[in-house]
Design an enzyme around this catalytic site. Sequence first.
Site, mmCIF file in Angstrom:
data_model
loop_
_atom_site.group_PDB
_atom_site.id
_atom_site.type_symbol
_atom_site.label_atom_id
_atom_site.label_comp_id
_atom_site.label_asym_id
_atom_site.label_seq_id
_atom_site.Cartn_x
_atom_site.Cartn_y
_atom_site.Cartn_z
ATOM 1 N N SER A 125 0.821 -1.021 0.000
ATOM 2 C CA SER A 125 -0.080 -0.103 -0.066
ATOM 3 C C SER A 125 0.900 1.219 -0.030
ATOM 4 O O SER A 125 1.917 1.218 0.591
ATOM 5 C CB SER A 125 -0.835 0.088 1.315
ATOM 6 O OG SER A 125 -1.686 1.227 1.323
ATOM 7 N N HIS A 139 -2.375 7.087 -4.872
ATOM 8 C CA HIS A 139 -2.758 5.947 -4.086
ATOM 9 C C HIS A 139 -2.959 4.629 -4.570
ATOM 10 O O HIS A 139 -3.373 4.326 -5.611
ATOM 11 C CB HIS A 139 -4.112 5.886 -2.873
ATOM 12 C CG HIS A 139 -4.596 4.865 -2.465
ATOM 13 N ND1 HIS A 139 -5.605 4.030 -2.879
ATOM 14 C CD2 HIS A 139 -4.118 4.095 -1.255
ATOM 15 C CE1 HIS A 139 -5.766 3.016 -2.251
ATOM 16 N NE2 HIS A 139 -4.916 2.906 -1.353
ATOM 17 N N ASN A 141 -3.209 0.260 -3.620
ATOM 18 C CA ASN A 141 -3.162 -0.979 -3.011
ATOM 19 C C ASN A 141 -3.465 -2.269 -3.568
ATOM 20 O O ASN A 141 -4.345 -2.145 -4.210
ATOM 21 C CB ASN A 141 -3.987 -0.830 -1.488
ATOM 22 C CG ASN A 141 -4.261 -1.948 -0.682
ATOM 23 O OD1 ASN A 141 -4.663 -2.794 -1.077
ATOM 24 N ND2 ASN A 141 -3.860 -1.541 0.590
ATOM 25 N N ARG A 294 -0.440 -1.687 14.033
ATOM 26 C CA ARG A 294 0.656 -1.117 14.086
ATOM 27 C C ARG A 294 0.093 0.362 13.860
ATOM 28 O O ARG A 294 0.154 0.614 12.453
ATOM 29 C CB ARG A 294 1.732 -1.466 13.460
ATOM 30 C CG ARG A 294 3.120 -0.732 13.772
ATOM 31 C CD ARG A 294 4.320 -1.507 13.225
ATOM 32 N NE ARG A 294 5.548 -0.800 13.701
ATOM 33 C CZ ARG A 294 6.200 0.209 13.142
ATOM 34 N NH1 ARG A 294 5.673 0.726 11.974
ATOM 35 N NH2 ARG A 294 7.287 0.634 13.433
ATOM 36 N N GLU A 296 1.192 3.374 13.587
ATOM 37 C CA GLU A 296 1.827 4.103 12.993
ATOM 38 C C GLU A 296 1.861 3.971 11.111
ATOM 39 O O GLU A 296 1.900 4.785 10.350
ATOM 40 C CB GLU A 296 3.390 4.361 13.306
ATOM 41 C CG GLU A 296 3.416 5.090 14.651
ATOM 42 C CD GLU A 296 3.435 6.560 14.362
ATOM 43 O OE1 GLU A 296 3.701 7.051 13.424
ATOM 44 O OE2 GLU A 296 2.881 7.084 15.537
ATOM 45 N N SER A 297 1.929 2.570 11.052
ATOM 46 C CA SER A 297 1.935 2.092 9.464
ATOM 47 C C SER A 297 0.657 2.247 9.092
ATOM 48 O O SER A 297 0.344 2.745 7.574
ATOM 49 C CB SER A 297 2.606 0.540 9.586
ATOM 50 O OG SER A 297 3.732 0.501 10.089
#
Length: 343
Positions: A125, A139, A141, A294, A296-297
């Site tokens: 992603s 973007h 993914n 997680r 932050e990711s």
Amino acid sequence: MAPAPINIKTFMAEPITDVKELNANRNDMKTKMELMIMRIQAEFCRALEAEEDKETKFIVDRWLRKEGGGGITCVMQDGRIFEKAGVNISVVSGTLPSAAVTQMKSRGKHFKEGEMLPFFAAGVSAVIHPRNPMVPTIHFNYRYFEVKDSPTTVQWWFGGGTDLTPYYLNEDDAKHFHQTLKTACDKHDKSYYQKFKAWCDDYFVIKHRGESRGVGGIFFDDLDTPSQEKCFNFVTSCADAVIPSYLPLVKKHKDDAYGYHERQWQLLRRGRYVEFNLIYDRGTKFGLYTPGARYESILMSLPLNARWEYMHIPDPTSKEGILMEVLKNPRDWLGTGKTALAA
């Protein structure tokens, strides 16, 4: 003839799965997907770094989760060309919580009620927020899921897409972007581009504002036909189309002139990007529901800077107003004909 051993030096970091295990299971779809997303991450990061000043590089953060698997988060911040660029891969396994099962069931997957199910998920992603408002955000993914819903039954499917979010409309850019994606789709099924373009237009909508996030691209989910190998090959072609669809736009506009007004408009549109990702995006929701998430990711897709201005409505005849007209009325960029929106 056996394939050559995996060369981890070509990746941004060591794979999440042990390399010996990957080498021993080269025909397994989980292995194929992990190696593909590792390659795509490395190629895209290096292509972006090549557009930046030499001292600006990706921070590479390899992480593991106690529940199983992990990921590699690559982030570049405060560059001259890219204000924030994030390219993630994740390869995770464990048991699927009831909230995630319910979310999947709403998309047509049928699992047993009230059970925690073993799952595997692998995906890449990326979200790229350029500094120059004349360079669009991209973007993409691409992901693969397996869920074991009985001792002998595994359900699998692919999903993903690529979409473009400009701050100022350039029709040639939009046409180039869509044509590159259509070419990738047409290699596998002539009906894919129209179907998945319509699905993208339907999905990337900020519903409470009645506007699209950008000028679209392709989007699909729950892809499990005609075969696992053919689905994988299609997803690989789509992922390989990212660099040729986007890098020419970066090269074309990264040194374009802009001023305070254009920067403020860019920050307002980034605020809309945040609204979509936090309210509607399925990937964000799935990540937040997953045990050992997680954050932050998961939230690396958010821009470094954004703005919310009360009741901002641009002049319909301005460049900003022209963009808004397209965001409220998605176009058929390639003249392929209107199609019904996908379910």
